[in-house]
Design a protein around this motif. Sequence first.
Motif, PDB file in Angstrom:
ATOM      1  N   VAL B 383       7.407 -92.636   3.927  1.00 21.30           N
ATOM      2  CA  VAL B 383       8.477 -91.826   4.515  1.00 21.30           C
ATOM      3  C   VAL B 383       9.848 -92.017   3.877  1.00 21.30           C
ATOM      4  CG1 VAL B 383       7.406 -91.519   6.754  1.00 21.30           C
ATOM      5  CG2 VAL B 383       8.827 -93.522   6.342  1.00 21.30           C
ATOM      6  N   HIS B 384       9.972 -92.949   2.926  1.00 23.91           N
ATOM      7  CA  HIS B 384      11.253 -93.151   2.263  1.00 23.91           C
ATOM      8  C   HIS B 384      11.759 -91.844   1.654  1.00 23.91           C
ATOM      9  CE1 HIS B 384      14.363 -95.195  -0.008  1.00 23.91           C
ATOM     10  NE2 HIS B 384      13.990 -94.529  -1.071  1.00 23.91           N
ATOM     11  N   ASP B 385      13.084 -91.594   1.806  1.00 29.14           N
ATOM     12  CA  ASP B 385      13.691 -90.378   1.247  1.00 29.14           C
ATOM     13  C   ASP B 385      13.119 -89.083   1.813  1.00 29.14           C
ATOM     14  OD1 ASP B 385      15.919 -90.771  -0.339  1.00 29.14           O
ATOM     15  OD2 ASP B 385      14.743 -91.494  -2.036  1.00 29.14           O
ATOM     16  N   THR B 386      12.637 -89.132   3.053  1.00 31.74           N
ATOM     17  CA  THR B 386      12.153 -87.910   3.691  1.00 31.74           C
ATOM     18  C   THR B 386      12.999 -87.619   4.928  1.00 31.74           C
ATOM     19  OG1 THR B 386      10.687 -88.994   5.253  1.00 31.74           O
ATOM     20  CG2 THR B 386       9.798 -88.533   3.064  1.00 31.74           C
ATOM     21  N   PRO B 453      10.796 -83.730   1.930  1.00 39.15           N
ATOM     22  CA  PRO B 453      11.772 -84.711   1.454  1.00 39.15           C
ATOM     23  C   PRO B 453      13.174 -84.345   1.908  1.00 39.15           C
ATOM     24  CG  PRO B 453      11.158 -83.243  -0.326  1.00 39.15           C
ATOM     25  CD  PRO B 453      10.346 -82.831   0.871  1.00 39.15           C
ATOM     26  N   ARG B 454      14.091 -85.316   1.873  1.00 44.88           N
ATOM     27  CA  ARG B 454      15.465 -85.031   2.271  1.00 44.88           C
ATOM     28  C   ARG B 454      16.234 -84.395   1.105  1.00 44.88           C
ATOM     29  NH1 ARG B 454      18.431 -90.965   2.404  1.00 44.88           N
ATOM     30  NH2 ARG B 454      20.264 -89.719   2.866  1.00 44.88           N
TER      31      ARG B 454
END
Lengths: 274, 555
Positions: B383-386, B453-454
Amino acid sequence: MPKSSAILIIFLSIALLAGGVWIGQNINLLPVDASANAPVYDELFKVLFTIGTILFVGMVGLVVYSLIKFRKRPGQTGDGLPIEGNLPLEILWTAVPAIVILFVGIYSYDIYDRMGGMQPLQHEMHDHENALTTQRIWGGIGSGTVEATTVSSITPLMIDVTAMQFAFLFHYPKGDILSGELHVPTGQVITMKMESKDVIHAFWVPEFRLKQDVIPGQPTILSFTPTRPGRYPIICAELCGPYHGGMRSTVVVESPEEYEDWFRKNSKDAVSVT
Amino acid sequence: MTISIPPTSQQSTESLQPKGWLRYFSFSLDHKVIGLQYLVCGFIFYLIGGALASAIRVELTSPISDFMARDVYNQVLTLHGTIMIFLWIVPVVNGAFGNYLIPFYVGARDMAFPRLNAVAFWLIPPAGLLLISSYFITGAAQSGWTAYPPLSITTAEAGQIIWILSVLLLGGSSIFGGINFIATILKLRRPGLKLMQLPMYCWAMLGTSVLVVLSTPVLAGTLVLLSFDIVAHTGFFNPVLGGNVIVYQHLFWFYSHPAVYIMVLPAFGLVSEILPVHCRKPLFGYPTMVYSIMAIVVLGLVVWAHHMFTSGTPPWMRLFFTIATAFIAVPTGIKFFNWVATLWGGRISLNSAILFSCGFIVNFVLGGITGVALAQVPFDVHVHDTYFVVAHFHYIVYGGSVFVIFASIYHWYPKFTGRMLDENLGRFHFLITFIGFNLCFAPQHWLGLNGMPRRVAEYDPQFTFINQLSSVGALLMAVSTLPFLWNVFHSAFKGRIAGDNPWEALTPEWLTSSPPPIENWVGEAPLVSEPYGYGMRKIKQKVDPTEEDLGGNSK
């Protein structure tokens, strides 16, 4: 405390625990799993989701109950109970979260270990390591250089990944295939050596539950073992410029036979996949 | 050594200052004026940052990039993050309430360094204008508030340089403020007032200021190096010239993770002031609250690399930072249990201040739970950078800090103006803010888990509906500011007269007139040894300064 309210508290606590476990186990928030490490990830997720639900519902319940039960009624004056603290209670709610955190930490370390220490498979595995390594699921990320080997009980399929604004390029050293789409056979350990040509990108396949930044000047590695045939999105997850949102590709997970067909069709060398 | 400022020391300088409303636009040295300058200035930037957020949510109502150009979108998200962090939350929870309240809480007539204090504030408006003007002059920075190289070195260089200058000015302002708070809390305490008798917000500000002073210079140094890479083509972080992009991330997060605590610790302090007053109960577990703030400060400095689990960090680092990060939940958890225990058995007035405080508890608990999950390396790599992370940190900084800012405005507005805010409008404001906030950010957890993603302007069409739902929540949040603004303006002129102490509070700022005189108290500052002595008859008598208490001031 009257007996009836003690029973009610015990009943509510059991209901909270049971409800939390039910929600954690039965409500699925994740996409389909398509790699060997994904089911392991989903186990961790269920445990975290269960604990989180219990804590959240419990805390919200306490706040809402307090607001209703201890609200100031019309005509009431004066202050509440002058309780300044309660050491045993405070020790309890230091110890319980500490134990929960410790449990989560140890459990997630176990998951971490089962995913191969989150380490990519990058060198040959000697026979004496086999007992250990065969039980591991090779899904992991890291940095460094990769040496492809053939003398090993687990031979990873090596793929070189180049990221640039705004595309991924996949190069298969064996067969010298250059492709914009990633093709991988099920059941095969894949090790990708990744490097960026310009800015930082990130390789992410949600169905694999894995992500690794692709960095200029510093190779990174990502290993996984695909399990479920299908087409899944490859997404760039690190802001890389105006077309960041459009930097996507596809990974095609196929049976070893289908993969061999694709490989033969595209291979520049006259070599077989095996 | 404790210094007490005699009541006359400010007279000579104050007489040169403009009087009336003009002083709010002047280089005033009065901590109360500076506090309100911070608050109003911060709120104006909040409205700008909020408009940018609305633009982002409008873009995201459709899966294609159609509302604004792609490079403009990146400028908007960069400005949104930078403005909300450096021009709204940090200056308001620290500068605004810190300046207004700390001198009262320690029994001083002003901050330790009034001129430095005014300089710290007056750095903010030009820095903010500089940042925003970059959009119109050169185009703003496009690399997000994190400004990771090489993107920040190669894209929109001019805008990036202006961004760096602006953040350096704001960082300087923050450091000046931090030094001032440490000196004021430790050195300007009224004689006879012990550290463990200080209101909790003082402890929170002491801890926060230590973080500010230790970590902000690291950010400043890093940004100077980044600017050299852009302007002078040095190679600190430029891989083409042999630089290392990961070093930047370490240096950046060494500040920017503590920055989270710089935004939430003061909020914890403010909530600890608000709850006892409206629950009519002492703050539960004062000593453990103090120790947990100190624990958060220490742990907060050694968790930064959890932002870098996918950056190729070595395994030992992942393990260490996972454990350190997860354990911050323990002292934080203590604080939350203590607040709930403060509610328990109280006589709670269900007013806007208490509703926003309880909204903060609920939101922050969810943000804390997702935070512990994110600390786990295997969980984070998915989930990093999402949008999961986007949801998590908005639950911390909006659901946490911004809810507390609103609670604080409802609580201290009578002190600032001498008039009450309209409570019914306030409760209505809370209701739509709470619903809008949760509608906006709760679904984003799912988006992140499922593959959004973000920092993207376009996304997989399967996420359209959930994004539109989130945008409806954002619209509600935007609309919720209107009743608040009306309330604040209308009540300033037409609000019910509050009297000096409408909440019958025991903390020192209420033991003077509302609004307070320039010297804070007519006569000596009262000695408040039990700022949370609700329900204790013997304490209540002691709160009013007696001859005996004041005798302690003669040394």
